[in-house]
Write a protein that holds these residues in place. Structure first.
Motif, PDB file in Angstrom:
ATOM      1  N   GLY A  29      32.852 -30.741 -66.456  1.00 25.47           N
ATOM      2  CA  GLY A  29      33.956 -30.220 -65.655  1.00 25.47           C
ATOM      3  C   GLY A  29      35.168 -31.121 -65.682  1.00 25.47           C
ATOM      4  O   GLY A  29      36.270 -30.686 -66.026  1.00 25.47           O
ATOM      5  N   TYR A  30      34.984 -32.397 -65.332  1.00 25.21           N
ATOM      6  CA  TYR A  30      36.167 -33.253 -65.323  1.00 25.21           C
ATOM      7  C   TYR A  30      36.560 -33.710 -66.718  1.00 25.21           C
ATOM      8  O   TYR A  30      37.686 -34.159 -66.932  1.00 25.21           O
ATOM      9  CB  TYR A  30      36.043 -34.433 -64.349  1.00 25.21           C
ATOM     10  CG  TYR A  30      34.849 -35.332 -64.474  1.00 25.21           C
ATOM     11  CD1 TYR A  30      34.802 -36.331 -65.430  1.00 25.21           C
ATOM     12  CD2 TYR A  30      33.778 -35.222 -63.596  1.00 25.21           C
ATOM     13  CE1 TYR A  30      33.723 -37.189 -65.527  1.00 25.21           C
ATOM     14  CE2 TYR A  30      32.689 -36.080 -63.678  1.00 25.21           C
ATOM     15  CZ  TYR A  30      32.667 -37.062 -64.650  1.00 25.21           C
ATOM     16  OH  TYR A  30      31.578 -37.919 -64.734  1.00 25.21           O
ATOM     17  N   LEU A  31      35.663 -33.590 -67.713  1.00 26.72           N
ATOM     18  CA  LEU A  31      36.060 -33.843 -69.093  1.00 26.72           C
ATOM     19  C   LEU A  31      37.056 -32.778 -69.561  1.00 26.72           C
ATOM     20  O   LEU A  31      38.106 -33.108 -70.129  1.00 26.72           O
ATOM     21  CB  LEU A  31      34.836 -33.858 -70.010  1.00 26.72           C
ATOM     22  CG  LEU A  31      35.127 -33.950 -71.509  1.00 26.72           C
ATOM     23  CD1 LEU A  31      35.785 -35.289 -71.842  1.00 26.72           C
ATOM     24  CD2 LEU A  31      33.838 -33.773 -72.325  1.00 26.72           C
ATOM     25  N   VAL A  32      36.730 -31.508 -69.308  1.00 23.64           N
ATOM     26  CA  VAL A  32      37.625 -30.424 -69.709  1.00 23.64           C
ATOM     27  C   VAL A  32      38.936 -30.495 -68.927  1.00 23.64           C
ATOM     28  O   VAL A  32      40.031 -30.415 -69.501  1.00 23.64           O
ATOM     29  CB  VAL A  32      36.946 -29.058 -69.502  1.00 23.64           C
ATOM     30  CG1 VAL A  32      37.932 -27.916 -69.741  1.00 23.64           C
ATOM     31  CG2 VAL A  32      35.744 -28.919 -70.431  1.00 23.64           C
ATOM     32  N   GLY A  33      38.824 -30.647 -67.608  1.00 22.24           N
ATOM     33  CA  GLY A  33      40.023 -30.675 -66.785  1.00 22.24           C
ATOM     34  C   GLY A  33      40.932 -31.842 -67.111  1.00 22.24           C
ATOM     35  O   GLY A  33      42.145 -31.667 -67.288  1.00 22.24           O
ATOM     36  N   ASN A  34      40.386 -33.037 -67.208  1.00 21.29           N
ATOM     37  CA  ASN A  34      41.201 -34.220 -67.487  1.00 21.29           C
ATOM     38  C   ASN A  34      41.769 -34.205 -68.901  1.00 21.29           C
ATOM     39  O   ASN A  34      42.853 -34.738 -69.154  1.00 21.29           O
ATOM     40  CB  ASN A  34      40.392 -35.494 -67.265  1.00 21.29           C
ATOM     41  CG  ASN A  34      40.059 -35.702 -65.801  1.00 21.29           C
ATOM     42  OD1 ASN A  34      40.361 -34.870 -64.956  1.00 21.29           O
ATOM     43  ND2 ASN A  34      39.424 -36.822 -65.493  1.00 21.29           N
ATOM     44  N   THR A  35      41.045 -33.588 -69.839  1.00 20.45           N
ATOM     45  CA  THR A  35      41.574 -33.462 -71.193  1.00 20.45           C
ATOM     46  C   THR A  35      42.778 -32.539 -71.217  1.00 20.45           C
ATOM     47  O   THR A  35      43.759 -32.794 -71.935  1.00 20.45           O
ATOM     48  CB  THR A  35      40.489 -32.944 -72.149  1.00 20.45           C
ATOM     49  OG1 THR A  35      39.377 -33.859 -72.150  1.00 20.45           O
ATOM     50  CG2 THR A  35      41.025 -32.819 -73.562  1.00 20.45           C
ATOM     51  N   LEU A  36      42.730 -31.466 -70.449  1.00 19.87           N
ATOM     52  CA  LEU A  36      43.892 -30.585 -70.349  1.00 19.87           C
ATOM     53  C   LEU A  36      45.089 -31.325 -69.761  1.00 19.87           C
ATOM     54  O   LEU A  36      46.233 -31.145 -70.207  1.00 19.87           O
ATOM     55  CB  LEU A  36      43.561 -29.359 -69.500  1.00 19.87           C
ATOM     56  CG  LEU A  36      42.621 -28.333 -70.134  1.00 19.87           C
ATOM     57  CD1 LEU A  36      42.271 -27.230 -69.138  1.00 19.87           C
ATOM     58  CD2 LEU A  36      43.269 -27.719 -71.373  1.00 19.87           C
TER      59      LEU A  36
ATOM     60  N   LEU B 230      39.662 -44.227 -67.763  1.00 21.43           N
ATOM     61  CA  LEU B 230      39.140 -44.651 -66.467  1.00 21.43           C
ATOM     62  C   LEU B 230      38.679 -43.462 -65.635  1.00 21.43           C
ATOM     63  O   LEU B 230      37.666 -43.546 -64.925  1.00 21.43           O
ATOM     64  CB  LEU B 230      40.228 -45.424 -65.709  1.00 21.43           C
ATOM     65  CG  LEU B 230      40.549 -46.832 -66.231  1.00 21.43           C
ATOM     66  CD1 LEU B 230      41.717 -47.432 -65.455  1.00 21.43           C
ATOM     67  CD2 LEU B 230      39.322 -47.734 -66.128  1.00 21.43           C
ATOM     68  N   SER B 231      39.403 -42.359 -65.709  1.00 22.02           N
ATOM     69  CA  SER B 231      39.023 -41.182 -64.922  1.00 22.02           C
ATOM     70  C   SER B 231      37.668 -40.641 -65.350  1.00 22.02           C
ATOM     71  O   SER B 231      36.865 -40.208 -64.508  1.00 22.02           O
ATOM     72  CB  SER B 231      40.091 -40.093 -65.059  1.00 22.02           C
ATOM     73  OG  SER B 231      40.117 -39.563 -66.378  1.00 22.02           O
ATOM     74  N   LEU B 232      37.389 -40.681 -66.644  1.00 13.96           N
ATOM     75  CA  LEU B 232      36.084 -40.211 -67.125  1.00 13.96           C
ATOM     76  C   LEU B 232      34.977 -41.178 -66.707  1.00 13.96           C
ATOM     77  O   LEU B 232      33.872 -40.754 -66.356  1.00 13.96           O
ATOM     78  CB  LEU B 232      36.115 -40.063 -68.646  1.00 13.96           C
ATOM     79  CG  LEU B 232      37.063 -39.005 -69.217  1.00 13.96           C
ATOM     80  CD1 LEU B 232      36.940 -38.954 -70.734  1.00 13.96           C
ATOM     81  CD2 LEU B 232      36.794 -37.633 -68.612  1.00 13.96           C
ATOM     82  N   ALA B 233      35.284 -42.470 -66.736  1.00 15.46           N
ATOM     83  CA  ALA B 233      34.278 -43.468 -66.360  1.00 15.46           C
ATOM     84  C   ALA B 233      33.968 -43.422 -64.867  1.00 15.46           C
ATOM     85  O   ALA B 233      32.820 -43.620 -64.452  1.00 15.46           O
ATOM     86  CB  ALA B 233      34.758 -44.863 -66.757  1.00 15.46           C
TER      87      ALA B 233
END
Length: 260
Positions: free
Chosen positions: A190-197, A238-241
């Motif tokens: 979820g946050y991988l897709v969102g943060n990548t966008l 950092l957000s992904l970590a």
């Protein structure tokens, strides 16, 4: 002599490619099935979205060619026609209504969200960024031999609007299809897709801004406008970590704002 020319003409015809316009068009003037498939709306939409995420396939410099023409004909870099701003406002309204629908907001809450997005996210933040870069450009980036020139503030705001459009499309349109079922699921995907966008959207904003100022011939060292890519990529990692979901934070903030 005529015979020799005729032979040369016949030989040149033999050397022509065997495929021609007629090869893709049937006798009744209709495209064959293979070529017709290439012209369907679905294929065109796929190509458009694919190019949206591939910088090399986009001629982003085309955005600023009209500015050179305007400078030559009207002696100003900034737009004198608010048509683009009107179109952007319409797109803001439509996309924000979609955002309110996805977040299950009521009518009045959606109106508040619309006002916030238009006057704060687009205009307010744009005024700050445009003014900051306008000041930096005139203070530090003008070539020594071009001190008689300066960056127009209106041009700086135009650059912001140009850069804001792809960001708006990615975060307020494409992202809508993934919010409820993917991005806000509290999972790594979820946050991988969102943060990548978010990474792609803000990256577009930085890059289009760089193109806008690098198009001015009297500026130097405009590459410094690409430096924000470094902290952006660092923040993304950092957000992904840390499991920080940018979209979840934004949605929570929007819901909080529209209550008042």
């Amino acid at each position: 002599f005529v015979k020799a020319n005729y032979c040369i003409l016949n030989d040149s015809r033999k050397m022509l490619p065997s495929t021609s316009v007629n090869s893709s068009v049937q006798g009744n003037g209709v495209l064959n099935s293979r070529d017709a498939a290439r012209h369907t709306a679905g294929v065109k939409r796929y190509k458009y979205l694919r190019r949206l995420f591939r910088f090399r396939q986009m001629d982003l410099n085309l955005v600023y060619r009209n500015f050179h023409y305007r400078k030559q004909t009207k002696d100003q870099w900034a737009r004198d026609d608010p048509a683009f701003l009107v179109l952007l406002s319409i797109w803001l309204c439509v996309s924000t209504i979609g955002f309110g629908f996805v977040l299950d907001m009521g009518f009045f809450e959606t109106i508040k969200l619309l006002l916030w997005v238009v006057f704060i996210d687009c205009v307010g933040v744009g005024l700050l960024i445009a003014t900051l870069i306008w000041f930096i450009s005139n203070k530090y980036l003008v070539k020594r031999q071009s001190r008689d020139y300066d960056v127009e503030w209106g041009y700086a705001f135009d650059v912001h609007l140009n850069a804001f459009y792809p960001l708006l499309v990615i975060l307020h349109f494409i992202q809508l299809f993934f919010i409820n079922h993917v991005i806000l699921t509290n999972t790594f995907i979820g946050y991988l897709v969102g943060n990548t966008l978010w990474l792609v959207a803000v990256g577009y904003y930085i890059y289009v801004t760089f193109l806008g100022y690098s198009a001015l011939p009297f500026l130097k060292n405009t590459v410094i406008l690409l430096y924000p890519f470094a902290p952006l990529i660092l923040l993304y990692g950092l957000s992904l970590a840390l499991g920080w979901n940018f979209t979840h934070t934004l949605c929570s903030f929007y819901k909080y704002r529209v209550k008042f």
